[in-house]
Design a protein around this motif. Sequence first.
Motif: not given
Length: 301
Positions: A64-76
Motif C-alpha cells: 500500500r502507498m507509503r508502506h514498505p515491502v512486507a517480510k517476516f520479522f522473526y524466524p519462520i
Amino acid sequence: MRSLAITLAIALAGVSAVPAAAQDAAAQDNTPQGTTIIVRPPLTEDERKQELREFTKQIVRPPRMRHPVAKFFYPICPQVLGLAPEEAEAIVERIRENARALSVGANTDPACLPTVKVAFMAPAAGPSDRWLTADSAQLAHLAIYERERVLAETGPVRAWNRVLMRDFNGEPIEVGRMIFIEPYNRNDPIVTTEITGAAVLIAREAAEGFTLAQLADYITMRALIGTGAPLSEEGVPARTILTLFDEPDPPAEMTLFDRSLVAEIYNASRNSSPRRVYNDIARAAAESERITGAEPEAPKR
C-alpha cells in the motif's frame, strides 16, 4: 598452354561452386521472404538493471502507498501437509535451509507454532478455482483487495500472507487508526509491515514430476515475500523458480535472481521504501550475473 587451360578450368570450377553453395544455404534458410531480422546489441549494465527492476516490480506484490515491502520479522516455522511424512519433512528442511541462507531465519523447535503452512491439495478437493471463495474463513483476515488478488490467481497454486502493520515505535496499527508521526527520512515509510503468517496451497497432481527441492524453493519464494507468478506470455528477462508451473523447462532450484530478490528484501531496513528495495534487488542481481559470467537468458516464448 596445357597448364593455362588447367588453371582456367580450376578457376571456373571455383566460380561455379559459389552459386551452388549459396543455393544450398538458401534452401536451408526457412526465413520467409520479406522478413526483417533486427539484431539488437546487448543491454548496457544500466539498461539491465532497469529491466530487472521492472521485473521485480511485476512479481513482488505492491504494498500500500507509503508502506514498505512486507517480510517476516522473526524466524519462520514451516509445516507441510498432504504428502508422505518423509517427503513433507524433506520440503520443510529445505525451506528452513533457504530461510537461514537468505537471512530470514528458521525455528528448529519441533513444537514451534507454524507460521508457513503448506498444503498439497488432493484431487477430492476439486479444481483450484473452487478451493476458496470470498467468504472462506482462511481469507477472513485479509483486506478486500488482498482477498480479490488471491481469488483472481490462476493455475494450480493459491498463496497469501498475513500482514501486520506497525507504527514507527513498533506498535500494531489497528484498522482505521490515524497516525501522526513525522518520518525521519522523507524517502522511507514511517510504518513497517510484518508478515506474521503465510499459506501456500498446491494441487498435488500438478506437483507430480517435480523434485522436492523445486517444490520447496517455489514455496520459499511464495511464502517469504508476497509474490505472484510472473506474466510469461512474452517471456521473462530472468530465470526464476516462480515459473515452475508455467515453463516447460523450469529451473531446478532457486536462481541467482531469486536469491538476490529475497536476500535484498531481508537485508534492507524494516522501513526501507519499495523504490529503494527494488533498486537494490536489480543491482544485486545484475552484479551476480557479472561475477558468475552468466548471460541473461533470452525471453522464452
